[in-house]
Design a protein around this motif. Structure first.
Motif, short mmCIF file in Angstrom:
data_model
loop_
_atom_site.label_atom_id
_atom_site.label_comp_id
_atom_site.label_asym_id
_atom_site.label_seq_id
_atom_site.Cartn_x
_atom_site.Cartn_y
_atom_site.Cartn_z
N ILE A 69 2.29 -36.47 -27.76
CA ILE A 69 0.98 -36.99 -28.19
C ILE A 69 -0.15 -36.29 -27.44
O ILE A 69 -1.20 -36.02 -28.01
CB ILE A 69 0.91 -38.53 -28.05
N TYR A 70 0.08 -35.96 -26.18
CA TYR A 70 -0.96 -35.25 -25.44
C TYR A 70 -1.02 -33.77 -25.83
O TYR A 70 -2.08 -33.15 -25.72
CB TYR A 70 -0.82 -35.45 -23.94
N PHE A 100 -6.57 -34.72 -19.37
CA PHE A 100 -6.19 -35.26 -18.06
C PHE A 100 -6.92 -36.57 -17.78
O PHE A 100 -6.31 -37.55 -17.34
CB PHE A 100 -6.49 -34.24 -16.95
N LEU A 101 -8.23 -36.60 -18.02
CA LEU A 101 -9.00 -37.81 -17.76
C LEU A 101 -8.52 -38.97 -18.63
O LEU A 101 -8.42 -40.11 -18.16
CB LEU A 101 -10.49 -37.55 -17.98
N GLY A 118 1.38 -47.95 -14.19
CA GLY A 118 0.80 -46.62 -14.29
C GLY A 118 1.63 -45.65 -13.48
O GLY A 118 1.99 -45.95 -12.34
N GLU A 119 1.96 -44.51 -14.07
CA GLU A 119 2.84 -43.55 -13.40
C GLU A 119 2.14 -42.19 -13.28
O GLU A 119 1.68 -41.63 -14.27
CB GLU A 119 4.13 -43.36 -14.20
N LEU A 120 2.09 -41.68 -12.05
CA LEU A 120 1.52 -40.36 -11.81
C LEU A 120 2.31 -39.29 -12.57
O LEU A 120 1.74 -38.34 -13.12
CB LEU A 120 1.49 -40.05 -10.32
N PHE A 121 3.64 -39.46 -12.63
CA PHE A 121 4.48 -38.50 -13.36
C PHE A 121 4.04 -38.41 -14.82
O PHE A 121 4.02 -37.31 -15.40
CB PHE A 121 5.95 -38.90 -13.27
N ASP A 122 3.70 -39.55 -15.43
CA ASP A 122 3.27 -39.53 -16.83
C ASP A 122 1.95 -38.78 -17.00
O ASP A 122 1.78 -38.05 -17.99
CB ASP A 122 3.14 -40.96 -17.37
N VAL A 123 1.04 -38.93 -16.05
CA VAL A 123 -0.22 -38.18 -16.12
C VAL A 123 0.07 -36.69 -16.06
O VAL A 123 -0.49 -35.90 -16.83
CB VAL A 123 -1.19 -38.59 -14.98
N CYS A 124 0.97 -36.29 -15.16
CA CYS A 124 1.35 -34.88 -15.05
C CYS A 124 2.01 -34.38 -16.33
O CYS A 124 1.70 -33.28 -16.81
CB CYS A 124 2.28 -34.67 -13.85
N ASP A 126 1.72 -35.65 -19.38
CA ASP A 126 0.69 -35.62 -20.42
C ASP A 126 -0.17 -34.36 -20.30
O ASP A 126 -0.43 -33.67 -21.29
CB ASP A 126 -0.22 -36.85 -20.30
N THR A 127 -0.58 -34.08 -19.08
CA THR A 127 -1.43 -32.90 -18.84
C THR A 127 -0.67 -31.61 -19.15
O THR A 127 -1.24 -30.68 -19.73
CB THR A 127 -1.95 -32.90 -17.39
#
Length: 151
Positions: A69-70, A100-101, A118-124, A126-127
């Motif tokens: 999706i990202y 990222f935002l 909320g997971e930092l791994f998911d942000v990474c 996604d980015t």
């Protein structure tokens, strides 16, 4: 909005912007689902494709969904920014920053939803999906669409 961007805003720009907002709404909708409902949605995908349901396969499905999706969001942001005739370098960095935002905000939003975190791994992840799609899109613009904004 600067005069240059106003002059370049077109129907094509509006199309990509509507897609971005639609993806944002879809992500927000799924992120707002409580943990139990979210797990059952992942289970539905597993059942639909007749994949053996386990915690590992559910996790893989979820991570693929994040990445995909990202990647779509990165593609849409890149194409939107290219319609504004920004340099390809600016298209790349703004697209990645916006994805990222949104990813970081979405993961933060999930900390308020029961059964979610909320997971930092998911942000990474996604980015990374956004980076890959943005890079591929800009490569296509450079080599096939002959975009003039190569500064």
């Amino acid at each position: 909005m600067s005069e240059k961007i106003k002059a370049n805003f077109s129907f094509q720009s509006l199309f990509w912007l509507v897609l971005i907002l639609s993806i944002d709404a879809l992500i927000f909708y799924f992120s707002s689902q409580p943990g139990a409902k979210s797990a059952s949605q992942s289970g539905f995908v597993l059942n639909y494709f007749q994949i053996v349901d386990s915690l590992t396969t559910q996790k893989i499905i979820r991570k693929l969904a994040h990445f995909s999706i990202y990647a779509c969001m990165g593609l849409c942001w890149t194409n939107f920014l290219c319609t504004l005739n920004l340099s390809l370098r600016h298209c790349f960095w703004i697209s990645i920053l916006m994805c990222f935002l949104f990813a970081a905000g979405d993961e933060w939003h999930q900390t308020f939803v029961p059964g979610r975190s909320g997971e930092l791994f998911d942000v990474c992840l996604d980015t990374f999906g956004a980076i890959l799609a943005t890079s591929c899109t800009l490569w296509l613009h450079t080599h096939f669409f002959k975009t003039n904004n190569t500064q």
